[in-house]
Design a protein around this motif. Structure first.
Motif, mmCIF file in Angstrom:
data_model
loop_
_atom_site.group_PDB
_atom_site.id
_atom_site.type_symbol
_atom_site.label_atom_id
_atom_site.label_comp_id
_atom_site.label_asym_id
_atom_site.label_seq_id
_atom_site.Cartn_x
_atom_site.Cartn_y
_atom_site.Cartn_z
ATOM 1 N N HIS A 219 0.845 -1.206 0.000
ATOM 2 C CA HIS A 219 0.000 0.000 0.000
ATOM 3 C C HIS A 219 0.879 1.256 0.000
ATOM 4 C CE1 HIS A 219 0.669 -1.120 4.264
ATOM 5 N NE2 HIS A 219 0.679 0.182 4.511
ATOM 6 N N LYS A 220 0.307 2.333 -0.475
ATOM 7 C CA LYS A 220 1.026 3.610 -0.464
ATOM 8 C C LYS A 220 0.016 4.740 -0.483
ATOM 9 C CE LYS A 220 4.559 6.319 -2.762
ATOM 10 N NZ LYS A 220 5.592 6.410 -3.796
ATOM 11 N N MET A 221 0.222 5.676 0.418
ATOM 12 C CA MET A 221 -0.737 6.740 0.652
ATOM 13 C C MET A 221 -0.862 7.738 -0.505
ATOM 14 S SD MET A 221 -0.356 9.152 3.955
ATOM 15 C CE MET A 221 1.155 9.777 3.276
ATOM 16 N N PHE A 222 0.245 8.060 -1.121
ATOM 17 C CA PHE A 222 0.209 9.060 -2.186
ATOM 18 C C PHE A 222 1.400 8.883 -3.132
ATOM 19 C CE2 PHE A 222 3.739 12.048 -1.364
ATOM 20 C CZ PHE A 222 4.221 11.496 -0.204
ATOM 21 N N GLU A 223 1.312 9.520 -4.267
ATOM 22 C CA GLU A 223 2.366 9.578 -5.270
ATOM 23 C C GLU A 223 2.481 8.284 -6.071
ATOM 24 O OE1 GLU A 223 6.454 9.586 -4.165
ATOM 25 O OE2 GLU A 223 6.977 11.092 -5.620
ATOM 26 N N PRO A 224 2.275 8.289 -7.378
ATOM 27 C CA PRO A 224 2.076 9.466 -8.224
ATOM 28 C C PRO A 224 0.674 10.077 -8.135
ATOM 29 C CG PRO A 224 2.000 7.475 -9.539
ATOM 30 C CD PRO A 224 2.385 7.057 -8.164
ATOM 31 N N ALA A 225 -0.299 9.340 -7.601
ATOM 32 C CA ALA A 225 -1.627 9.931 -7.438
ATOM 33 C C ALA A 225 -1.635 10.690 -6.117
ATOM 34 C CB ALA A 225 -2.681 8.828 -7.442
ATOM 35 N N PHE A 226 -2.054 11.932 -6.146
ATOM 36 C CA PHE A 226 -1.892 12.771 -4.953
ATOM 37 C C PHE A 226 -3.182 13.057 -4.181
ATOM 38 C CE2 PHE A 226 2.131 13.667 -7.098
ATOM 39 C CZ PHE A 226 3.003 13.512 -6.033
ATOM 40 N N TYR A 227 -4.312 12.627 -4.732
ATOM 41 C CA TYR A 227 -5.547 12.818 -3.970
ATOM 42 C C TYR A 227 -5.976 11.510 -3.295
ATOM 43 C CZ TYR A 227 -10.454 13.174 -2.819
ATOM 44 O OH TYR A 227 -11.640 13.090 -2.145
ATOM 45 N N SER A 228 -6.012 10.437 -4.076
ATOM 46 C CA SER A 228 -6.373 9.141 -3.490
ATOM 47 C C SER A 228 -5.584 8.063 -4.210
ATOM 48 C CB SER A 228 -7.868 8.879 -3.689
ATOM 49 O OG SER A 228 -8.150 8.651 -5.067
ATOM 50 N N THR A 229 -5.306 6.987 -3.503
ATOM 51 C CA THR A 229 -4.731 5.832 -4.192
ATOM 52 C C THR A 229 -5.634 4.635 -3.925
ATOM 53 O OG1 THR A 229 -3.296 5.124 -2.373
ATOM 54 C CG2 THR A 229 -2.377 6.716 -3.920
ATOM 55 N N VAL A 230 -5.600 3.687 -4.855
ATOM 56 C CA VAL A 230 -6.543 2.566 -4.761
ATOM 57 C C VAL A 230 -6.180 1.652 -3.586
ATOM 58 C CG1 VAL A 230 -7.495 0.558 -5.980
ATOM 59 C CG2 VAL A 230 -7.131 2.712 -7.199
ATOM 60 N N ILE A 231 -4.879 1.384 -3.428
ATOM 61 C CA ILE A 231 -4.429 0.622 -2.246
ATOM 62 C C ILE A 231 -3.704 1.638 -1.365
ATOM 63 C CG2 ILE A 231 -3.088 -1.354 -1.427
ATOM 64 C CD1 ILE A 231 -5.456 -2.220 -3.048
ATOM 65 N N GLN A 232 -4.492 2.439 -0.705
ATOM 66 C CA GLN A 232 -3.987 3.604 0.018
ATOM 67 C C GLN A 232 -3.286 3.256 1.323
ATOM 68 O OE1 GLN A 232 -5.763 7.063 -0.409
ATOM 69 N NE2 GLN A 232 -5.212 7.984 1.508
ATOM 70 N N ASP A 233 -3.859 2.319 2.046
ATOM 71 C CA ASP A 233 -3.401 2.082 3.409
ATOM 72 C C ASP A 233 -3.511 0.599 3.729
ATOM 73 O OD1 ASP A 233 -6.110 1.712 3.515
ATOM 74 O OD2 ASP A 233 -6.504 3.584 4.585
ATOM 75 N N TRP A 234 -3.102 0.256 4.967
ATOM 76 C CA TRP A 234 -3.112 -1.173 5.316
ATOM 77 C C TRP A 234 -4.538 -1.707 5.370
ATOM 78 C CZ3 TRP A 234 -4.825 -3.695 9.851
ATOM 79 C CH2 TRP A 234 -5.358 -2.856 10.823
ATOM 80 N N GLY A 235 -5.530 -0.843 5.542
ATOM 81 C CA GLY A 235 -6.927 -1.273 5.547
ATOM 82 C C GLY A 235 -7.316 -1.815 4.184
ATOM 83 N N SER A 236 -7.062 -1.012 3.143
ATOM 84 C CA SER A 236 -7.386 -1.472 1.786
ATOM 85 C C SER A 236 -6.552 -2.708 1.456
ATOM 86 C CB SER A 236 -7.077 -0.384 0.759
ATOM 87 O OG SER A 236 -7.774 0.793 1.080
ATOM 88 N N SER A 237 -5.304 -2.691 1.901
ATOM 89 C CA SER A 237 -4.399 -3.794 1.586
ATOM 90 C C SER A 237 -4.891 -5.103 2.198
ATOM 91 C CB SER A 237 -2.999 -3.442 2.092
ATOM 92 O OG SER A 237 -2.146 -4.544 1.978
ATOM 93 N N ILE A 238 -5.239 -5.072 3.484
ATOM 94 C CA ILE A 238 -5.658 -6.332 4.131
ATOM 95 C C ILE A 238 -7.028 -6.769 3.612
ATOM 96 C CG2 ILE A 238 -6.777 -5.393 6.232
ATOM 97 C CD1 ILE A 238 -5.375 -7.625 7.818
ATOM 98 N N LEU A 239 -7.888 -5.806 3.264
ATOM 99 C CA LEU A 239 -9.185 -6.181 2.682
ATOM 100 C C LEU A 239 -8.976 -6.928 1.365
ATOM 101 C CD1 LEU A 239 -11.318 -2.964 3.317
ATOM 102 C CD2 LEU A 239 -11.750 -5.237 4.278
ATOM 103 N N ALA A 240 -8.082 -6.378 0.543
ATOM 104 C CA ALA A 240 -7.804 -7.024 -0.749
ATOM 105 C C ALA A 240 -7.162 -8.388 -0.516
ATOM 106 C CB ALA A 240 -6.889 -6.134 -1.591
ATOM 107 N N ALA A 241 -6.229 -8.457 0.431
ATOM 108 C CA ALA A 241 -5.539 -9.729 0.693
ATOM 109 C C ALA A 241 -6.530 -10.775 1.205
ATOM 110 C CB ALA A 241 -4.405 -9.516 1.686
ATOM 111 N N MET A 242 -7.472 -10.343 2.036
ATOM 112 C CA MET A 242 -8.474 -11.290 2.555
ATOM 113 C C MET A 242 -9.409 -11.735 1.437
ATOM 114 S SD MET A 242 -9.343 -9.681 6.256
ATOM 115 C CE MET A 242 -8.625 -10.436 7.710
ATOM 116 N N HIS A 243 -9.754 -10.799 0.578
ATOM 117 C CA HIS A 243 -10.624 -11.115 -0.552
ATOM 118 C C HIS A 243 -9.957 -12.143 -1.472
ATOM 119 C CE1 HIS A 243 -13.467 -10.255 -3.868
ATOM 120 N NE2 HIS A 243 -12.395 -10.370 -4.633
#
Ligand code: RM4
Ligand code: MN
Ligand code: MN
Length: 430
Positions: A219-243
C-alpha cells in the motif's frame, strides 16, 4: 566467486579483531547479568538476512534531478555484482529482489547462474505498471489494474503473470505488487468501482500464482496519485488480501504512511490475522522520502522488530515475513549505504531479542507502564555493535565494512570497466 579481494578483507579484519574480542567479552559479561547468552544472540545475528532491491544499487533521484556516480551498475548483471559486494561486506544480504521490466533479460538461466556464482538468491519479484514502456500499446496514465479501460487492465495483469514466470526461472517464491493507481482530483474516480476493478484484476494474477508462491500487496498513501490511491493504506491492503485468499498478504513499506502513524501496531494487526507478507525498510520524515533505514527513527524500527520478535517468541503460525530494503540513495554511494542500512535493520532485530518477553507480559498484565516501557528502553539502549561485528567476522564478512570497502577501492576500479551508458534505464528513478 568474490568481488572484494580476500587479502584486503583479511588484512582489515586482522587490524580490528583484538579490540572486537575485548568488546564482545565485555558485552557478553554485561548481558549474562540479565540472563542473556551472547552466543545465542550472535547465532541469531548470523542467521539474519535482508534482501537488497536491485534498483537500490544505482543512485536514486527526484523528479528534479539525479546525480549518478562513477562506476555504477548499468544492467542487472552488474547490479548482481554490487549485491555480491554488499553481501561480502555485510554478511547479511544474500538475496536480491528484482524489478521488471527494469531487470528483464533474454536468458534468465544465465542471470541465475551469474548470481549463483556469488552465492546470491532471488526473492520477491516486483512488477512495474506505474510507467509506460516504449512502444506499449495502451497506457497506464489512468491506472493499471484498476484502469477504466479493459485493455490497460489486461496488459497489467499479463505483466504480473510474466513477472511470476521470470521469478520462477530465478527461483523466487513471491510477487510484490505495488500500483500507482489512484486519482489527483476529488470526484475523478469512483472509489468503490476502482477498487472493484482492482480486485477483479488481482484475482486473475492470484489465479496464476504457483502453489508455493505468495502475492504481497504494497500500500502507499500518495504519489504518483496525490488525492487518493486505490491501495492507500493497510486497511485497503488487508481487505484485498483477505478477498484474494490465504496466499495473498500485505507488505509494509515504512515510508508509505502518514507521518506519526503507529506502524508497529499495523504490523501487530497483520501478524494477528496471518497477513504480514513482508517489509520494505527505509526511513522517512515527511512521506515517502526513501531515507535510509534507521537513519532517523531507529526507535520506531526497533519497536517494529519488537512486534516481530514477539511473534517469533509466541511461535505464531504462518509467520514468515520477507525483509527487504527499499530506499533511494541520492547523495551516497549505494553500496556503502546499503551495507549500513542492512546492518541497521539487523541491529533493530538483535536489540529486540534482548527484551525479556515474559517480564514484559507481567508488566503489561499488571498495567505497570513504567516498567513495561523501561523494559523496551533497556533492550534498545544496549550497544550491540560487537555482536553484529562478531557475526560478520564469523561469516567471513567485514568487521568494519566501510573501511574494508574503501580500502578495496572497488568503486574507482569499476569506473573504467563501466563507462556510463546514456541509454541505460532502470534504477534511479525512485
Ligand atoms: C514505490 C514503491 C515500490 C517500488 C517503487 C520503485 O514507491 O516503494 O515498492 O517498487 O517505488
Ligand atoms: Mn516499496
Ligand atoms: Mn516507495
Amino acid at each position: 566467486m568474490r568481488r572484494i579481494d580476500s587479502a584486503v578483507l583479511h588484512e582489515q579484519n586482522e587490524k580490528e579483531f583484538a579490540f572486537l574480542q575485548t568488546d564482545f567479552n565485555a558485552l557478553g559479561e554485561k548481558l549474562s547479568r540479565d540472563g542473556i547468552d551472547i552466543e545465542a544472540i550472535t547465532k541469531a545475528a548470523e542467521a539474519f538476512q535482508i534482501a537488497v532491491p536491485s534498483w537500490g544499487t544505482g543512485t536514486g533521484g527526484t523528479r528534479f534531478a539525479r546525480f549518478p556516480g562513477q562506476g555504477e551498475p548499468r544492467n542487472i548483471f552488474e547490479k548482481v555484482e554490487d549485491c555480491a559486494v554488499i553481501n561480502e561486506l555485510s554478511g547479511c544480504t544474500d538475496s536480491i529482489s528484482p524489478h521488471f521490466p527494469w531487470d528483464k533479460v533474454d536468458d534468465f538461466s544465465e542471470l541465475k547462474q551469474h548470481a549463483d556464482a556469488y552465492g546470491l538468491k532471488w526473492v520477491s519479484v516486483n512488477s512495474n505498471t506505474f510507467q509506460d514502456q516504449p512502444g506499449q500499446a495502451v497506457s497506464y496514465k489512468y491506472g493499471s489494474l484498476s484502469n477504466t479501460e479493459k485493455a490497460s487492465r489486461d496488459l497489467a495483469i499479463q505483466h504480473n503473470l510474466d513477472c511470476i514466470s521470470y521469478g520462477q526461472q530465478l527461483g523466487a517464491k513471491s510477487l510484490t505488487v505495488w500500483v500507482g493507481d489512484g486519482s489527483n482530483h476529488p470526484g475523478q474516480q469512483h472509489f468503490q468501482r476502482a477498487f472493484e476493478r482492482y480486485l477483479a484484476s488481482a484475482e486473475q494474477i492470484y489465479k496464476g500464482l504457483p502453489a508455493d508462491w505468495e502475492m504481497h500487496l504494497e500500500h502507499k498513501m500518495f504519489e504518483p496519485a496525490f488525492y487518493s490511491t486505490v491501495i492507500q493504506d493497510w486497511g485497503s491492503s488487508i481487505l484485498a488480501a483477505m478477498h484474494l485468499g490465504p496466499k495473498c498478504k500485505s507488505l509494509v513499506d515504512l515510508g508509505h504512511h502518514a507521518p506519526n502513524t503507529n506502524i508497529e501496531m499495523i504490523v501487530a494487526r497483520l501478524i494477528q490475522f496471518k497477513k504480514l507478507g513482508g517489509f520494505h525498510f527505509n526511513d522517512s520524515k515527511y512521506g515517502d522520502d526513501d531515507l535510509d533505514s534507521g537513519s532517523l527513527q531507529p526507535y520506531q524500527q526497533f519497536l517494529i522488530f519488537n512486534e516481530l520478535v514477539d511473534a517469533e517468541h509466541r511461535k505464531e503460525s504462518e509467520f514468515n515475513p520477507a525483509y527487504m530494503l527499499d530506499q533511494s540513495h541520492n547523495v551516497t554511494d549505494p553500496i556503502e549505504i546499503l551495507v549500513i542500512s542492512a546492518i541497521e535493520v539487523q541491529r533493530s532485530y538483535i536489540k529486540a531479542l534482548l527484551v525479556n518477553r515474559e517480564a514484559l507480559y507481567g508488566y503489561q498484565d499488571a498495567n505497570d507502564a513504567i516498567m513495561a516501557s523501561g523494559e523496551l528502553k533497556r533492550a534498545f539502549n544496549f550497544d550491540v555493535a560487537p555482536i553484529l561485528a562478531m557475526a560478520r567476522y564469523r561469516k567471513g564478512a567485514a568487521i568494519n565494512p566501510l573501511k574494508t570497502y574503501r580500502a578495496a577501492n572497488y568503486r574507482n576500479a569499476m569506473a573504467p570497466v563501466r563507462p556510463r551508458d546514456p541509454k541505460a534505464t532502470g534504477s534511479g528513478i525512485i
